[in-house]
Design an enzyme around this catalytic site. Sequence first.
Site, PDB file in Angstrom:
ATOM      1  N   TYR A 136       0.720  -1.042   0.270  1.00  0.00           N
ATOM      2  CA  TYR A 136      -0.022  -0.127   0.630  1.00  0.00           C
ATOM      3  C   TYR A 136       0.632   0.971  -0.455  1.00  0.00           C
ATOM      4  CZ  TYR A 136      -3.870   2.753   1.482  1.00  0.00           C
ATOM      5  OH  TYR A 136      -4.687   4.204   1.037  1.00  0.00           O
ATOM      6  N   LYS A 165      -1.374  -1.367  -4.367  1.00  0.00           N
ATOM      7  CA  LYS A 165      -2.522  -0.405  -3.975  1.00  0.00           C
ATOM      8  C   LYS A 165      -2.113   1.292  -4.268  1.00  0.00           C
ATOM      9  CE  LYS A 165      -5.705   1.826  -1.522  1.00  0.00           C
ATOM     10  NZ  LYS A 165      -6.809   2.011   0.274  1.00  0.00           N
TER      11      LYS A 165
END
Length: 293
Positions: A136, A165
């Site tokens: 992330y 992400k």
Amino acid sequence: MAKFQLAGSYVALITPFTDDDQVDYAKIEELVDWHVAEGTNGILPCGTTGESPTLSDEETRKVIETVVKKAAGRCQVIGGGGSNCTAKAVKAAQMCKDLGCDVVLSVIPYYNKPTQDGLYAHFEAVSKVGIPIMLYNIPGRCGGGGMTSATIAKLWELPTVCCIKEATGSVDFASEIRSVCDIQIFSGDDSLVVPLMSIGGKGVVSVVANLCPRKVADLCKAMNSNDLPTAQRLHAELYKLCKAMFCETNPIPCKAAGAMMGKWKQNFRLPMTKLRAENEAPLKAALAAAGLL
């Protein structure tokens, strides 16, 4: 070794609270069933949208366990398991693995802002748990410049690192990642799903899918099947709502919008507070524009 495969719409699930500040596990089960029925490809409990900083360790475990059990293999589950302490991130990843999550979402360490060497060592340690990892990259919440494309490419060489992400808000940076490795890229910004998927992204980890899961799933499906006219139409329908989700700090607008739709109560844990009065009308207008009111 083949990497774990993901594609489509993954909802960053809100955590519903009761009026007496308890996690509403029954509502979570209801939401899981709704997302499965609406075509959501995966559910991500206990991310920032799920107010993970305010959940106790016991609540975090129970929320993830509730989602895994209710999903029952009908969709993928990505457990929120990041920390700015490597030992805690490893422990969280192990918990997600033990609970039966398909993937763990592990965020770049926040506040202490490690170097690129530190970022690599952090995720290398998490990778040894043996659960597929979604990196992330969100420098806006973590400070610093986030991971470089070189660091991401190096992490991609680890067997369990399967996807990222990407929440820098830059399609150009996503293109840079694509130019150096084949990691599966997921948009961390709802308004950038179409452009990011057009350069090879696989889908989205979505806030707005909490409100309109079918539309977000259909948008991703359209992009993955090269149906650009449908994707463009859905992008236009959802654009104002996507931007409205950040008129205040996430998940305040999302929870307020869901309450307007009658999906859950607008209950938060401090330091999150209810939507400011001046933002109510614009948020309702954005919901109406998306066909949700």
